[in-house]
Motif scaffolding. Structure first.
Motif, PDB file in Angstrom:
ATOM      1  N   PHE A  73      78.498   7.431  17.662  1.00 40.11           N
ATOM      2  CA  PHE A  73      78.450   6.949  16.278  1.00 40.11           C
ATOM      3  C   PHE A  73      77.043   7.188  15.765  1.00 40.11           C
ATOM      4  CE2 PHE A  73      81.788   4.343  18.162  1.00 40.11           C
ATOM      5  CZ  PHE A  73      82.787   4.429  17.207  1.00 40.11           C
ATOM      6  N   THR A  74      76.933   7.563  14.496  1.00 36.03           N
ATOM      7  CA  THR A  74      75.611   7.746  13.885  1.00 36.03           C
ATOM      8  C   THR A  74      75.462   6.784  12.713  1.00 36.03           C
ATOM      9  OG1 THR A  74      75.696  10.089  14.441  1.00 36.03           O
ATOM     10  CG2 THR A  74      74.047   9.415  12.828  1.00 36.03           C
ATOM     11  N   ALA A  95      74.434   6.033  18.686  1.00 34.18           N
ATOM     12  CA  ALA A  95      74.924   5.085  19.699  1.00 34.18           C
ATOM     13  C   ALA A  95      74.800   5.704  21.080  1.00 34.18           C
ATOM     14  CB  ALA A  95      76.382   4.753  19.419  1.00 34.18           C
ATOM     15  N   ASN A  96      74.754   4.846  22.066  1.00 34.01           N
ATOM     16  CA  ASN A  96      74.868   5.260  23.466  1.00 34.01           C
ATOM     17  C   ASN A  96      76.283   5.838  23.668  1.00 34.01           C
ATOM     18  OD1 ASN A  96      75.867   4.690  26.202  1.00 34.01           O
ATOM     19  ND2 ASN A  96      73.856   3.759  26.531  1.00 34.01           N
ATOM     20  N   ASN A  97      76.388   7.029  24.290  1.00 34.97           N
ATOM     21  CA  ASN A  97      77.687   7.703  24.411  1.00 34.97           C
ATOM     22  C   ASN A  97      78.734   6.850  25.148  1.00 34.97           C
ATOM     23  OD1 ASN A  97      75.854  10.663  24.752  1.00 34.97           O
ATOM     24  ND2 ASN A  97      77.314  10.324  23.117  1.00 34.97           N
ATOM     25  N   LEU A 126      85.004   0.760  11.832  1.00 29.88           N
ATOM     26  CA  LEU A 126      83.628   1.241  11.659  1.00 29.88           C
ATOM     27  C   LEU A 126      82.668   0.114  11.270  1.00 29.88           C
ATOM     28  CD1 LEU A 126      84.029   4.743   9.967  1.00 29.88           C
ATOM     29  CD2 LEU A 126      83.196   4.218  12.268  1.00 29.88           C
ATOM     30  N   GLU A 127      83.183  -0.883  10.514  1.00 27.65           N
ATOM     31  CA  GLU A 127      82.293  -1.993  10.104  1.00 27.65           C
ATOM     32  C   GLU A 127      81.830  -2.778  11.340  1.00 27.65           C
ATOM     33  OE1 GLU A 127      85.909  -2.553   8.633  1.00 27.65           O
ATOM     34  OE2 GLU A 127      85.154  -0.552   8.210  1.00 27.65           O
ATOM     35  N   ILE A 157      77.840   5.111   8.170  1.00 24.81           N
ATOM     36  CA  ILE A 157      78.100   5.365   9.594  1.00 24.81           C
ATOM     37  C   ILE A 157      79.089   6.520   9.726  1.00 24.81           C
ATOM     38  CG2 ILE A 157      79.928   3.583   9.674  1.00 24.81           C
ATOM     39  CD1 ILE A 157      78.947   3.034  12.602  1.00 24.81           C
ATOM     40  N   HIS A 158      78.908   7.320  10.784  1.00 23.32           N
ATOM     41  CA  HIS A 158      79.820   8.442  11.056  1.00 23.32           C
ATOM     42  C   HIS A 158      80.303   8.349  12.494  1.00 23.32           C
ATOM     43  CE1 HIS A 158      81.458  12.507  10.485  1.00 23.32           C
ATOM     44  NE2 HIS A 158      81.135  12.695  11.752  1.00 23.32           N
TER      45      HIS A 158
END
Ligand code: FAD
Length: 331
Positions: free
Chosen positions: A186-187, A232-234, A245-246, A273-274
């Motif tokens: 997640f970015t 995010a950490n994978n 996503l929230e 966020i993506h």
């Protein structure tokens, strides 16, 4: 003699590299489901700023990659990013890391490189290929509302699980694809108040939720408002891939606040966020590409050999080395 026709699925680093190499010996058409080129070499723009929300930078270790990028280095479309790289521990303590290799980025955005690579190619953007069918005259590629073809050859450069779904390879190749493991990510994209100093120019983060924080506006020739990119950490991302996503956003923001307790988080004006379902490669294929000359099918991409932009280039280059002479002979 009419040149053979090749359909390439995917306009990321692998697809564009392959298309450029094969264009002299074949009629090449590149399909991508996105509206732009680049795949995971991606940039998201807002009214005031921009975020390279996929690959953060790339290395140029292999001499062939350097040669291929030389025109873009000379034109300034690829430049070194000399950010001070930090390591932030789970307790928030930070230290400067030694630079192992220069880091390069697209200028003025990461997408500058794929845009330049795509120049002159026959591109069909916004075309998600849903199925392949072989008839007497060759391969036909179906989108939701039309069919393209016939093509003599089809090459997929989509992430391995998507290539596995799409390509009617023989059983042994499908089994090899089943062995490839990719991780999600997640970015978070944070727009900051003008004048805000970022918590770090670029930082590898050792934390169960966060793996990377960078000040996007600190990259070369970014004339944009201050902006942070947080990955995010994978492993954590894989565990939360289907979460709303929230919820993910809130967990990542909470982790950021703990990690960088001294940063003024009230300076964050907007949060986006993506979700990347297939971001990085955990277990690669272990060979540079898949090629079935009998079927006229092939696949390449970062997932064949590694986990990086350079791996995508090297995989496509290895496949082009084999396909180019075949296509030059008209087969
Ligand atoms: P992609 O870029 O994924 O291209 C595949 C293309 O296929 C996409 O454009 C997709 O839209 C298209 N596609 C898929 N299915 C279909 C279909 N059915 N029909 C049509 N089109 C389709 N690498 C680094 O070197 N350094 C980094 O710092 C770095 N950080 C990263 C951070 C994140 C969050 C992510 C996501 C990736 C990162 N990477 C990094 C990895 C790097 O981005 C990739 O290795 C590289 O861009 C892969 O290129 P590719 O061409 O193989 O695949």
């Amino acid at each position: 003699m009419t040149k053979p026709s090749v359909a390439i699925i995917g306009a990321g680093m692998a697809g564009l590299t392959l298309a450029r190499r094969l264009s002299a010996t074949a009629r090449v058409t590149v399909f991508d489901k996105s509206r732009g080129t680049g795949g995971r070499l991606a940039t998201r723009r807002t009214e005031t700023t921009a975020f390279d929300h996929g690959a953060q930078y790339f290395t140029i270790r292999d001499s062939r990659f350097h040669t291929a990028l030389e025109p873009y280095l000379e034109a300034g479309q690829v430049q070194a990013w000399a950010a001070a790289l930090m390591r932030i521990g789970a307790d928030g303590a930070s230290e400067r890391l030694a630079d192992r290799a220069p880091r390069f980025v697209g200028v003025p955005a990461m997408t500058a490189l794929p845009k330049a690579l795509a120049e002159g190619l026959d591109l069909r953007l916004g075309c998600q290929i849903l199925a392949l069918q072989k008839t007497g005259d060759g391969w036909h590629l179906a989108t939701k509302d039309r069919t393209f073809g016939p093509f003599d050859r089809v090459v997929a450069t989509a992430p391995a699980p998507q290539t596995r779904q799409l390509m009617p390879f023989a059983a042994a190749d499908l089994e090899a694809l089943d062995g490839v493991r990719m991780n999600g990510c997640f970015t978070l994209m944070l727009t900051l108040k003008e004048g805000t100093l970022p918590p770090a120019e670029a930082a590898q983060v050792e934390h169960p939720v966060i793996s990377w924080i960078a000040a996007n506006h600190g990259k070369p020739d970014r004339d944009t408002a201050p902006a942070l990119v947080v990955h995010a950490n994978n492993r954590w991302a894989d565990q939360h891939l289907e979460a709303p996503l929230e919820t993910v956003r809130d967990s990542m923001m909470a982790a950021c606040r703990t990690l960088c307790a001294d940063f003024d988080w009230d300076a964050v004006l907007a949060i986006d966020i993506h979700r990347w379902r297939y971001a990085n490669v955990e277990t690669p294929l272990g060979q540079p590409f898949l090629l079935d000359n009998g079927l006229g099918l092939a696949a390449c991409g970062d997932w064949c050999v590694g986990n990086r932009v350079e791996a995508a280039f090297l995989s496509a280059t290895a496949l082009a080395d084999v396909m180019e002479p075949q296509l030059a002979k008209g087969c």
